[in-house]
Design a protein around this motif. Structure first.
Motif, PDB file in Angstrom:
ATOM      1  N   TYR A   1       0.641  -1.686   0.238  1.00 14.91           N
ATOM      2  CA  TYR A   1       0.261  -0.097   0.556  1.00 14.91           C
ATOM      3  C   TYR A   1       0.982   1.129   0.194  1.00 14.91           C
ATOM      4  O   TYR A   1       2.135   1.019   0.495  1.00 14.91           O
ATOM      5  CB  TYR A   1      -1.523   0.029   0.822  1.00 14.91           C
ATOM      6  CG  TYR A   1      -2.329  -1.067   1.448  1.00 14.91           C
ATOM      7  CD1 TYR A   1      -2.888  -1.268   0.706  1.00 14.91           C
ATOM      8  CD2 TYR A   1      -1.140  -2.194   1.313  1.00 14.91           C
ATOM      9  CE1 TYR A   1      -4.028  -2.108   1.143  1.00 14.91           C
ATOM     10  CE2 TYR A   1      -2.176  -4.014   1.985  1.00 14.91           C
ATOM     11  CZ  TYR A   1      -3.474  -3.293   1.288  1.00 14.91           C
ATOM     12  OH  TYR A   1      -4.425  -4.649   1.297  1.00 14.91           O
ATOM     13  N   TRP A   2       0.793   2.472  -0.215  1.00 11.06           N
ATOM     14  CA  TRP A   2       1.378   3.114  -0.969  1.00 11.06           C
ATOM     15  C   TRP A   2       0.751   4.543  -0.196  1.00 11.06           C
ATOM     16  O   TRP A   2      -0.651   4.616  -1.394  1.00 11.06           O
ATOM     17  CB  TRP A   2       2.245   2.848  -2.551  1.00 11.06           C
ATOM     18  CG  TRP A   2       2.308   1.786  -3.151  1.00 11.06           C
ATOM     19  CD1 TRP A   2       1.718   1.022  -3.397  1.00 11.06           C
ATOM     20  CD2 TRP A   2       3.537   1.243  -3.320  1.00 11.06           C
ATOM     21  NE1 TRP A   2       2.320  -0.118  -3.470  1.00 11.06           N
ATOM     22  CE2 TRP A   2       3.894   0.316  -3.719  1.00 11.06           C
ATOM     23  CE3 TRP A   2       5.132   2.313  -2.610  1.00 11.06           C
ATOM     24  CZ2 TRP A   2       5.266  -0.079  -3.647  1.00 11.06           C
ATOM     25  CZ3 TRP A   2       5.868   1.809  -3.055  1.00 11.06           C
ATOM     26  CH2 TRP A   2       6.257   0.637  -3.789  1.00 11.06           C
ATOM     27  N   LYS A   3       1.608   5.599   0.261  1.00  9.54           N
ATOM     28  CA  LYS A   3       0.358   6.878   0.249  1.00  9.54           C
ATOM     29  C   LYS A   3       0.947   7.821  -0.908  1.00  9.54           C
ATOM     30  O   LYS A   3       1.397   8.005  -1.498  1.00  9.54           O
ATOM     31  CB  LYS A   3       1.450   7.161   1.351  1.00  9.54           C
ATOM     32  CG  LYS A   3       0.765   8.457   2.581  1.00  9.54           C
ATOM     33  CD  LYS A   3       1.403   8.860   3.654  1.00  9.54           C
ATOM     34  CE  LYS A   3       0.854   9.642   4.158  1.00  9.54           C
ATOM     35  NZ  LYS A   3       1.631  10.405   5.514  1.00  9.54           N
ATOM     36  N   GLU A   4      -1.028   8.699  -1.055  1.00 11.32           N
ATOM     37  CA  GLU A   4      -1.358   9.324  -1.409  1.00 11.32           C
ATOM     38  C   GLU A   4      -0.572  10.656  -1.263  1.00 11.32           C
ATOM     39  O   GLU A   4      -0.317  10.575   0.333  1.00 11.32           O
ATOM     40  CB  GLU A   4      -2.726   9.819  -1.882  1.00 11.32           C
ATOM     41  CG  GLU A   4      -3.511   8.646  -2.715  1.00 11.32           C
ATOM     42  CD  GLU A   4      -4.834   8.590  -2.056  1.00 11.32           C
ATOM     43  OE1 GLU A   4      -5.208   8.506  -3.383  1.00 11.32           O
ATOM     44  OE2 GLU A   4      -5.326   8.641  -1.135  1.00 11.32           O
TER      45      GLU A   4
ATOM     46  N   ALA B   1      -4.399  13.266  -0.583  1.00 12.08           N
ATOM     47  CA  ALA B   1      -5.593  12.381   0.189  1.00 12.08           C
ATOM     48  C   ALA B   1      -6.770  12.133  -0.409  1.00 12.08           C
ATOM     49  O   ALA B   1      -7.220  13.199  -1.319  1.00 12.08           O
ATOM     50  CB  ALA B   1      -5.612  12.701   0.826  1.00 12.08           C
TER      51      ALA B   1
ATOM     52  N   SER C   1      -7.455   3.733  -3.395  1.00 10.20           N
ATOM     53  CA  SER C   1      -7.709   3.366  -1.797  1.00 10.20           C
ATOM     54  C   SER C   1      -8.631   3.637  -1.759  1.00 10.20           C
ATOM     55  O   SER C   1      -9.658   4.161  -1.948  1.00 10.20           O
ATOM     56  CB  SER C   1      -6.858   5.494  -1.782  1.00 10.20           C
ATOM     57  OG  SER C   1      -7.967   6.128  -2.247  1.00 10.20           O
TER      58      SER C   1
ATOM     59  N   TYR D   1      -7.414   1.303   3.097  1.00 12.31           N
ATOM     60  CA  TYR D   1      -6.316   1.980   4.525  1.00 12.31           C
ATOM     61  C   TYR D   1      -7.122   3.325   3.578  1.00 12.31           C
ATOM     62  O   TYR D   1      -6.210   3.786   2.786  1.00 12.31           O
ATOM     63  CB  TYR D   1      -5.218   1.672   4.112  1.00 12.31           C
ATOM     64  CG  TYR D   1      -4.489   0.786   5.006  1.00 12.31           C
ATOM     65  CD1 TYR D   1      -4.709   0.142   6.543  1.00 12.31           C
ATOM     66  CD2 TYR D   1      -4.315  -0.478   4.003  1.00 12.31           C
ATOM     67  CE1 TYR D   1      -4.219  -0.397   6.720  1.00 12.31           C
ATOM     68  CE2 TYR D   1      -3.917  -1.803   4.771  1.00 12.31           C
ATOM     69  CZ  TYR D   1      -3.935  -1.932   6.084  1.00 12.31           C
ATOM     70  OH  TYR D   1      -3.919  -3.472   6.793  1.00 12.31           O
TER      71      TYR D   1
ATOM     72  N   GLY E   1      -5.987   7.534   2.864  1.00 12.36           N
ATOM     73  CA  GLY E   1      -4.974   7.841   1.778  1.00 12.36           C
ATOM     74  C   GLY E   1      -3.884   7.053   1.190  1.00 12.36           C
ATOM     75  O   GLY E   1      -3.438   7.019   0.954  1.00 12.36           O
ATOM     76  N   LEU E   2      -4.414   5.736   1.452  1.00 13.09           N
ATOM     77  CA  LEU E   2      -3.084   4.370   0.442  1.00 13.09           C
ATOM     78  C   LEU E   2      -3.701   3.647  -0.266  1.00 13.09           C
ATOM     79  O   LEU E   2      -4.967   3.150  -0.634  1.00 13.09           O
ATOM     80  CB  LEU E   2      -2.705   3.598   1.927  1.00 13.09           C
ATOM     81  CG  LEU E   2      -2.005   3.666   2.302  1.00 13.09           C
ATOM     82  CD1 LEU E   2      -1.838   2.793   4.358  1.00 13.09           C
ATOM     83  CD2 LEU E   2      -1.202   4.761   2.869  1.00 13.09           C
TER      84      LEU E   2
ATOM     85  N   ALA F   1       3.745   2.168   2.643  1.00 14.09           N
ATOM     86  CA  ALA F   1       3.627   2.361   4.121  1.00 14.09           C
ATOM     87  C   ALA F   1       3.392   1.437   4.381  1.00 14.09           C
ATOM     88  O   ALA F   1       3.316   1.244   5.501  1.00 14.09           O
ATOM     89  CB  ALA F   1       2.306   3.442   3.250  1.00 14.09           C
TER      90      ALA F   1
END
Length: 394
Positions: free
Chosen positions: A231-234, A237, A266, A269, A271-272, A318
């Protein structure tokens, strides 16, 4: 039938493995008024196999026309499940597919989509930039949309199927690892808690398939892979969010590794965004949580992919979780009867793309266990396409 003490009962069918394939098999059996026992080695719910997690991609677009035909039936059955349970299992997002303009896989997918009555929506570079300003399509690449695709809520789907199965009188026994199987006109399945008998047995044991089949003198060419679910954070968001109508995607061999990269908007989670590599390292399912030193190669590949195509994401994951793929050499399923014991049916080798097809897989396995002609052509899924190892005829 003595539900309080299932070992005192004789069932029509026992299903081993309460992942999505086994649970749908049990559901269809109960719908057909078959007395059915569903056995699971772990405490339910669990995250040890291949059916856990919040989301999966569902789609019509496949290279193979037999999967496309099955998916037509699946969309109907998923909708039926939602209606029966009055729960939301599916969100329509569409699926973005992209890759090199001479990519053979993408060409085959486009052809099967046209033949199925769901033609692809071809995107020019200008179309792509307008629709997806936060994705960087590379020079020499093409893109198109599967407009009927979307997101399945995996955990919700699994729990719903199991609940409906029980509502129809089905019995689930978890925390019962199978220690012996005795074939015969009545198959006997032994666990540490008791012995159960049935007229037929369906084995849907996922990564543990060959360890179960070893008890009935059969081994299949299956490889179990540990997949890193990342999972990769924006950076902002919502940029790639389900609530902002961002689609699922598949990048076809975009990193020149021979494997696809796929992602979902996303949602799980906040924002992910979930982006994963469609392959992994071979792993014993009993040792799936043992991780070596350093960053696995697949995560390095994903990080480079994110930098190149998704500038709105941080290029380090993340969250990293894990899942198991059980793969056949050709990545097609095995849906067949034991070569010696026809009342033992096997569903295996779903190769990381079986969840979306589980309503029809369960239907086929149900039909095989009842001695019926399957409602779909299963010739692509017969085990005799491989060299099968039989230790002896029990």
């Amino acid at each position: 039938m003595d539900v309080t003490n299932p070992s005192n009962s004789c069932y029509d069918t026992i299903v081993l493995g309460a992942g999505i394939q086994g649970s749908f098999t049990a559901y269809h059996l109960a719908k057909n008024k078959r007395r059915t026992l569903l056995i699971e080695q772990f405490i339910l719910p669990h995250s040890r196999g291949s059916s856990h997690g919040q989301t999966r991609i569902t789609r019509m677009g496949y290279q193979e026309d037999y999967y496309t035909r099955m998916m037509k039936d699946c969309f109907t059955l998923w909708a039926q499940l939602e209606s029966e349970a009055k729960v939301k299992i599916y969100s329509h997002t569409g699926l973005l597919l992209f890759g090199k303009n001479d990519d053979k896989q993408l060409g085959k997918i486009q052809r099967t989509m046209k033949h199925s009555g769901n033609p692809p929506e071809i995107l020019t570079h200008d179309d792509f930039t307008r629709k997806f300003p936060n994705v960087s399509l590379q020079p020499g690449e093409v893109a198109f949309m599967d407009r009927v695709a979307g997101v399945l809520y995996a955990n919700q789907a699994l729990l719903t199927v199991q609940k409906l199965f029980q509502d129809m009188g089905g019995v689930i026994r978890d925390r019962e690892k199978v220690i012996d199987i005795q074939p015969g006109n009545l198959v006997t399945v032994k666990t540490a808690s008791g012995a159960y008998k049935a007229k037929s047995l369906v084995i849907t044991a996922g990564p543990w398939t060959n360890s179960v089949l070893n008890q009935i003198a059969l081994q299949l060419p299956l490889k179990t892979l540990r997949i890193n679910v990342c999972y990769w954070k924006e950076k902002v968001a919502g940029t790639y969010g389900l609530s902002h109508n961002f689609p699922c995607f598949i990048g076809s061999d975009v990193c020149n590794t021979g494997h696809d990269i796929y992602g979902l908007p996303s949602n799980e989670y906040p924002g992910l965004m979930k982006i994963c590599y469609h392959s992994g390292e071979e792993s014993d399912p009993e040792k799936r949580d043992i991780i070596g030193r350093g960053t696995p190669q697949d995560i390095k590949i994903l990080g480079e992919f994110v930098k190149k195509y998704f500038p709105g994401l941080e290029s380090e994951p993340a969250v990293v979780e894990s899942c198991m793929y059980t793969c056949t050499p050709d990545n097609n399923f095995i849906l067949d009867c034991h070569p010696v014991h026809e009342n033992i049916i096997i569903g295996a080798g779903f190769s990381g793309h079986g969840f979306k097809l589980s309503p029809v897989v369960g239907k086929i396995l149900c039909e095989l266990s009842m001695g019926k002609t399957p409602s779909h052509d299963i010739s692509p899924f017969k085990m005799n396409r491989f060299s099968i190892k039989l230790k002896s005829a029990l």
